[in-house]
Design an enzyme around this catalytic site. Structure first.
Site, PDB file in Angstrom:
ATOM      1  N   GLY A 110       0.780  -1.237   0.000  1.00 44.84           N
ATOM      2  CA  GLY A 110       0.000   0.000   0.000  1.00 44.84           C
ATOM      3  C   GLY A 110       0.809   1.283   0.000  1.00 44.84           C
TER       4      GLY A 110
ATOM      5  CG  ASN B 162       1.664   3.197  -5.783  1.00 49.52           C
ATOM      6  OD1 ASN B 162       2.032   4.207  -6.375  1.00 49.52           O
ATOM      7  ND2 ASN B 162       2.283   2.030  -5.894  1.00 49.52           N
TER       8      ASN B 162
ATOM      9  CB  ALA C 276       8.197   6.768 -11.612  1.00 53.29           C
ATOM     10  CD  GLU C 277       5.140   1.992  -8.760  1.00 55.59           C
ATOM     11  OE1 GLU C 277       4.147   1.718  -8.071  1.00 55.59           O
ATOM     12  OE2 GLU C 277       6.033   1.155  -9.004  1.00 55.59           O
TER      13      GLU C 277
ATOM     14  CG  MET D 155      -1.076  -7.899  -7.059  1.00 59.25           C
ATOM     15  SD  MET D 155      -0.061  -7.177  -8.392  1.00 59.25           S
ATOM     16  CE  MET D 155       0.929  -6.005  -7.467  1.00 59.25           C
TER      17      MET D 155
ATOM     18  CG  ASP E 168      -0.614  -3.698 -17.789  1.00 58.86           C
ATOM     19  OD1 ASP E 168      -1.301  -3.196 -16.879  1.00 58.86           O
ATOM     20  OD2 ASP E 168       0.201  -4.604 -17.591  1.00 58.86           O
TER      21      ASP E 168
ATOM     22  NE  ARG F 290     -10.677 -14.243  -9.957  1.00 60.34           N
ATOM     23  CZ  ARG F 290      -9.743 -13.899  -9.090  1.00 60.34           C
ATOM     24  NH1 ARG F 290      -9.525 -14.620  -8.008  1.00 60.34           N
ATOM     25  NH2 ARG F 290      -9.013 -12.833  -9.290  1.00 60.34           N
TER      26      ARG F 290
ATOM     27  CG  HIS G 152       2.500  -1.641 -15.631  1.00 60.14           C
ATOM     28  ND1 HIS G 152       2.208  -2.915 -15.178  1.00 60.14           N
ATOM     29  CD2 HIS G 152       3.604  -1.755 -16.405  1.00 60.14           C
ATOM     30  CE1 HIS G 152       3.099  -3.763 -15.676  1.00 60.14           C
ATOM     31  NE2 HIS G 152       3.949  -3.087 -16.427  1.00 60.14           N
TER      32      HIS G 152
END
Ligand code: GAR
Length: 211
Positions: free
Chosen positions: A12, A14, A180-181, A91, A151, A66, A110
């Site tokens: 976590g 981000n 970056a992220e 994910m 992506d 699912r 990403h």
């Protein structure tokens, strides 16, 4: 106020960058209405709790199949009344019905410069292992809208990061996150929250800031 649902799976960091940016004004006109983790052990859930943000776990382990898991996820998103779904180290590949429901309203971070080192085999540390195996000298991160592919959606922001000799997947992952992220994810949210992003024929344009 743009309502955010932040989906996480692990550490976590981000999510933390988003929380910090909301408190210090790097993101304006937005609030987190829910944090959802597919993994009940995710440290991201602790981060949400510490910040006083509503958090919940929706794990596939608690559903028979699912499809039932995806339905529960969609129900939780709808119940939260989120305007934007933020995949911040999530994910779980979003199923068709969620992507359809939130067209151009789901963003993902990403850890590479798309279209390199992306797609279904590249996630988490695997991305950085691939980068080092190929020997590229520049990598980075990308924030993009999520479409039906993996992506493949419209790119919002990218930032390049140098690959250094002697890097391990772990040192490279850390540098990509720091440089970056944690910069472009909050920035992308702020741009969306302030109405500065437009998508035309799969291409993102960013309008100038109002004076
Ligand atoms: C981040 O590096 C993110 O870019 C990556 O997982 C990590 C999660 O870290 N996401 C993907 O690989 C998605 N395909 P965090 O939980 O500390 O934010």
């Amino acid at each position: 106020m743009l309502k955010l649902a932040v989906l996480v799976s692990g550490g976590g960091t981000n999510l933390q960058a988003i929380l910090d940016s909301l408190s210090d004004g790097r993101i304006t006109n937005a609030e987190i209405v829910t944090v959802i983790s597919n993994n009940r052990h995710a440290y991201a859930l602790e981060r949400a709790k510490s910040a006083g943000v509503p958090a919940q776990c929706i794990s596939p382990k608690n559903y028979e199949n699912r499809d039932m898991f995806y339905d529960a996820l969609l129900d939780a998103l709808e119940a939260s009344e989120a305007d934007l779904v933020v995949l911040a180290g999530c994910m779980v590949v979003m199923p068709e019905k969620i992507v359809e429901r939130y067209e151009n309203r789901i963003i993902n971070i990403h850890p590479a410069l798309i279209p390199s080192f992306c797609g279904k085999d590249y996630y988490g540390l695997r991305v950085h292992e691939g980068v080092l195996r190929r020997g590229v000298k520049v990598t980075g991160a990308t924030v993009h809208f999520v479409d039906q592919g993996t992506d493949t959606g419209p790119i919002i922001l990218q930032k390049a990061v140098e690959v250094r000799q002697g890097d391990t997947p772990e040192t490279l992952q850390r540098r990509v996150m720091e440089e970056a992220e944690w910069v472009i994810m909050p920035r992308a949210i702020d741009l969306i929250a302030n109405g500065r992003i437009q998508v035309t024929d799969g291409i993102v344009t960013i309008s100038e800031e109002m004076p």
